[in-house]
Design an enzyme around this catalytic site. Structure first.
Site, mmCIF file in Angstrom:
data_model
loop_
_atom_site.group_PDB
_atom_site.id
_atom_site.type_symbol
_atom_site.label_atom_id
_atom_site.label_comp_id
_atom_site.label_asym_id
_atom_site.label_seq_id
_atom_site.Cartn_x
_atom_site.Cartn_y
_atom_site.Cartn_z
ATOM 1 N N ARG A 1 -3.851 7.587 -11.012
ATOM 2 C CA ARG A 1 -3.573 5.907 -10.110
ATOM 3 C C ARG A 1 -4.040 5.021 -11.026
ATOM 4 N NH1 ARG A 1 0.085 9.520 -9.598
ATOM 5 N NH2 ARG A 1 1.042 10.137 -7.801
ATOM 6 N N SER B 1 4.875 5.470 -1.802
ATOM 7 C CA SER B 1 3.052 5.532 -1.483
ATOM 8 C C SER B 1 2.000 4.501 -1.332
ATOM 9 C CB SER B 1 2.748 7.519 -2.128
ATOM 10 O OG SER B 1 4.146 8.193 -2.213
ATOM 11 N N GLU C 1 -3.044 3.004 -2.445
ATOM 12 C CA GLU C 1 -2.191 2.741 -3.503
ATOM 13 C C GLU C 1 -1.965 1.103 -4.476
ATOM 14 O OE1 GLU C 1 0.678 5.401 -5.233
ATOM 15 O OE2 GLU C 1 0.078 6.904 -4.516
#
Length: 342
Positions: free
Chosen positions: A166, A239, A335
């Protein structure tokens, strides 16, 4: 104006999937990437904060933006065939899910596990989006971007993009690059990723014994729609929390203490822990306070049940982070990009 549109005091309510009613001092909608140098030379833009925004599926506004939001709305797909490999250059403004479905329709493999992820193609390398055992970096050959420091178009190959979990170069230098296009290298044949939890079971449920990429994509669609709430129905950014990565000693100690811990051993010896398991075990799944909460369908998803402010959403997220840390000694990270916090 040719190639772009400027809007003052623009509402961002429909430009972020958490449905936060934030505003930007200026919104620039770009339809022609070649006009970026001209646009960025405007004094009002050159002297204020600039935020590049796709579909807003990976962002949380905790207040208004005293600056410019730049939305790449460019379109176009260019295909080059070279043997068994196909190179596909895609404009940053194309919708990611539309592009994935197009590749499957054309018989390409590789992106099937990444179907139904919201956002634009230009945002994909920034976050190095991933799902069901696949990361987009595996199939990116290069990224084209406008370099605001060198004031020129640059092409960064995969290694230069410094992709991680990520993560990417673009996250570490957020004020430097504006992604204008992404070049993918996609094969016709690819080993299917079916070991991620639920995929094989879903294929069996579908009655598929010899899966092709489009079968895996369909299985992922079924899994995602069952687990993740639709942003069109309830505000969310998918998420919200990353799976934490810890040293082997920490992972082993936690596993010894809690044998039911969901975790995966990485190639580098470190462990990736399931943030969903940590959050659910800490008691936050399905919790709601006012219009803010954690989805009862998936513990990773922070939701806006109505008209929650960005500040309220971030405060609740902080409560989850602190609760998990107090219970397990592991610090979760968000995130999405959080705009407005120090």
């Amino acid at each position: 104006m040719g190639g772009y549109t400027l809007i003052e005091n623009a509402s961002l309510l429909k430009r972020n999937t958490l449905r936060v009613d934030a505003r930007a001092k200026l919104l620039a909608e770009v339809r022609d990437a070649s006009k970026l140098p001209e646009l960025l030379d405007f004094p009002a833009i050159r002297t204020s904060r600039l935020l590049v925004l796709g579909e807003g599926s990976n962002i949380l506004f905790t207040g208004n933006l005293d600056g410019t939001v730049l939305a790449m709305e460019t379109r176009g797909v260019l295909v080059e065939q070279e043997g068994d490999l196909t190179r596909i250059a895609v404009a940053a403004g194309e919708r990611w899910d539309d592009f994935v479905r197009w590749t499957l329709g054309q018989g390409f493999a590789g992106l099937e596990n990444l179907i139904l992820i919201p956002g634009t193609v230009g945002a994909a390398p920034i976050q190095n989006i991933g799902a069901y055992g696949t990361e987009v970096a595996e199939f990116i050959e290069s990224v084209e971007a406008w370099d605001r420091i060198e004031r020129r178009v640059v092409t960064l190959d995969r290694s230069a993009c410094a992709f991680g979990y990520r993560d990417s170069l673009f996250k570490h230098e957020p004020d430097r690059f504006i992604v204008t296009a992404v070049r993918f290298a996609l094969p016709r044949q690819h080993v299917l990723r079916m070991d991620y939890t639920g995929i094989r079971e879903e294929l069996e449920r579908m009655g598929v014994s010899h899966p092709a990429p489009f079968h895996v994509a369909e299985a992922v669609v079924h899994l995602r729609t069952r687990k993740l709430p639709d942003p069109a129905v309830i505000g969310n950014a998918g998420s919200f929390f990353k799976n934490p990565i810890v040293d082997a000693a920490v992972g082993e100690a936690l596993k010894h203490e809690r044998p039911e811990l969901v975790a995966w051993a990485g190639k580098d010896g470190r462990w990736k822990l399931s943030a969903a398991w940590l959050i659910e075990t800490a008691g936050f799944k399905g919790m709601r306070e006012g219009d803010v909460g954690i989805s009862n369908r998936h513990a990773l998803v922070l939701v806006n049940h109505g008209k929650a402010s960005g500040e309220e959403l971030w405060a609740f997220a902080q409560r989850v982070i602190e609760g998990v840390h107090a219970r397990f000694g592991v610090k979760l990270e968000p995130e999405p990009v959080v705009i407005g916090t120090s």
